[in-house]
Design a protein around this motif. Sequence first.
Motif, PDB file in Angstrom:
ATOM      1  N   ARG A   1     -15.651 -27.008 -34.301  1.00  9.14           N
ATOM      2  CA  ARG A   1     -16.191 -25.711 -33.860  1.00  9.14           C
ATOM      3  C   ARG A   1     -15.141 -24.854 -33.158  1.00  9.14           C
ATOM      4  O   ARG A   1     -15.195 -23.617 -33.204  1.00  9.14           O
ATOM      5  N   ASN A   2     -14.169 -25.476 -32.490  1.00  9.63           N
ATOM      6  CA  ASN A   2     -13.141 -24.715 -31.772  1.00  9.63           C
ATOM      7  C   ASN A   2     -11.812 -24.688 -32.515  1.00  9.63           C
ATOM      8  O   ASN A   2     -10.817 -24.188 -31.978  1.00  9.63           O
ATOM      9  N   ASN A   3     -11.788 -25.207 -33.725  1.00  8.61           N
ATOM     10  CA  ASN A   3     -10.515 -25.287 -34.456  1.00  8.61           C
ATOM     11  C   ASN A   3     -10.020 -23.887 -34.817  1.00  8.61           C
ATOM     12  O   ASN A   3     -10.770 -23.045 -35.303  1.00  8.61           O
ATOM     13  N   GLU A   4      -8.755 -23.651 -34.556  1.00 11.74           N
ATOM     14  CA  GLU A   4      -8.177 -22.347 -34.892  1.00 11.74           C
ATOM     15  C   GLU A   4      -6.700 -22.488 -35.200  1.00 11.74           C
ATOM     16  O   GLU A   4      -6.030 -23.437 -34.792  1.00 11.74           O
ATOM     17  N   LEU A   5      -6.201 -21.510 -35.933  1.00 13.29           N
ATOM     18  CA  LEU A   5      -4.811 -21.476 -36.361  1.00 13.29           C
ATOM     19  C   LEU A   5      -4.094 -20.350 -35.634  1.00 13.29           C
ATOM     20  O   LEU A   5      -4.608 -19.232 -35.540  1.00 13.29           O
ATOM     21  N   ASP A   6      -2.924 -20.638 -35.094  1.00 14.40           N
ATOM     22  CA  ASP A   6      -2.095 -19.604 -34.474  1.00 14.40           C
ATOM     23  C   ASP A   6      -1.128 -19.059 -35.524  1.00 14.40           C
ATOM     24  O   ASP A   6      -0.323 -19.798 -36.104  1.00 14.40           O
ATOM     25  N   TYR A   7      -1.216 -17.759 -35.793  1.00 13.37           N
ATOM     26  CA  TYR A   7      -0.373 -17.147 -36.807  1.00 13.37           C
ATOM     27  C   TYR A   7       0.163 -15.813 -36.300  1.00 13.37           C
ATOM     28  O   TYR A   7      -0.606 -14.885 -36.026  1.00 13.37           O
TER      29      TYR A   7
ATOM     30  N   ILE B   1      -6.687 -17.505 -35.446  1.00 17.47           N
ATOM     31  CA  ILE B   1      -7.595 -17.378 -36.573  1.00 17.47           C
ATOM     32  C   ILE B   1      -8.525 -18.582 -36.566  1.00 17.47           C
ATOM     33  O   ILE B   1      -8.085 -19.728 -36.605  1.00 17.47           O
ATOM     34  N   ALA B   2      -9.835 -18.331 -36.503  1.00 15.59           N
ATOM     35  CA  ALA B   2     -10.812 -19.418 -36.458  1.00 15.59           C
ATOM     36  C   ALA B   2     -10.827 -20.191 -37.775  1.00 15.59           C
ATOM     37  O   ALA B   2     -10.867 -19.603 -38.853  1.00 15.59           O
ATOM     38  N   LEU B   3     -10.780 -21.532 -37.674  1.00 13.36           N
ATOM     39  CA  LEU B   3     -10.845 -22.397 -38.851  1.00 13.36           C
ATOM     40  C   LEU B   3     -11.868 -23.512 -38.616  1.00 13.36           C
ATOM     41  O   LEU B   3     -11.521 -24.690 -38.560  1.00 13.36           O
ATOM     42  N   PRO B   4     -13.130 -23.162 -38.488  1.00 11.95           N
ATOM     43  CA  PRO B   4     -14.161 -24.189 -38.319  1.00 11.95           C
ATOM     44  C   PRO B   4     -14.468 -24.858 -39.648  1.00 11.95           C
ATOM     45  O   PRO B   4     -13.920 -24.473 -40.694  1.00 11.95           O
ATOM     46  N   PHE B   5     -15.319 -25.841 -39.626  1.00 12.89           N
ATOM     47  CA  PHE B   5     -15.790 -26.452 -40.866  1.00 12.89           C
ATOM     48  C   PHE B   5     -16.451 -25.357 -41.695  1.00 12.89           C
ATOM     49  O   PHE B   5     -17.275 -24.588 -41.201  1.00 12.89           O
TER      50      PHE B   5
END
Length: 329
Positions: free
Chosen positions: A178-184, A189-193
């Motif tokens: 739920r809190n997974n995100e990518l730094d770009y 940038i949010a990357l949830p399931f």
Amino acid sequence: MLVKCGYKKGTTLFGYGYDFRQSNRIDKLMEGLKVKLETAYKASGNRKVTLITHSMGGLLVMCFMSLHKDVFSKFVNKWITIASPFQGAPGCINDSLLTGLQFVEGIASFFFVSRWTMHQLLVECPSIYEMLANPDFKWKKQPQIKVWRKQSNDGESSAKLETYGPVESISLFKEALRNNELDYNGNSIALPFNFAILDWAAGTRQIINNAQLPDGVSYYNIYGTSYDTPFDVSYGSETSPIEDLSEICHTMPKYSFVDGDGTVPAESAKADGFPAVERVGVPAEHRELLRDKTVFELIKKWLGVDQKMSKHSKSSRVADAPPNHHACV
């Protein structure tokens, strides 16, 4: 090996590549395979093609066969699969979505894509969702994700082991990511399931489940054996339990293993659901199967190139092969 056997590139030998990140049934991929099969068919004098697929390539062809059965029947004479995750690759795929995938170990890992970078890529790949364990398959033992959770009761802390099967694991993925995100470039940038991809993958799984081998097409299956292959995956421990499920993404997994090629369980690779002319287990790892001498001997035998058979392989089902056709993809 095929060139040494007399096959000629562009005349009787063709390749068809695919992007491992994409879905196995996107229109562009299906249309491209149709064109390639027709090209091979015509280039070899209107002789039907023998397809040889490895790993996810088997799922791709199964989707094509299910969606374009008439075309498949028209152009294909034989289909040889190698190490295909027909019912999924539970341990590797579950962990890919939660912590990533490590291709190499030790000092070499410093010069390769990191586990976490692979995680951030794979969580958005339709193919990964399509290779989750098939919940409709009757596994000898259902694959599980196990989590040691921290419990608090009247100020006392304890650990409880929670288990998630193929269906229940979806709620775990949702919560853990739920809190997974990518730094770009300084942006988050949010990357949830991704439930949109999951829905698409469920459609792909139904297409695969519905696939039927057309009459007149001979089918052969090679699967890897004798290597510890991840099946159940566990996070946390009784002495160091996980409090918040999002912590899973930053922990190292522990696996339980079954027989297979180190990536795909033999149980999954054998379960194609087709009447195979021959189904053979070869003791080799997932990628090593592509240069294994026993695999070469099997392929040459089935192509009619060499009738010799390695004494080291074991066959679970044998029948007479139909007449040979010499086009190969």
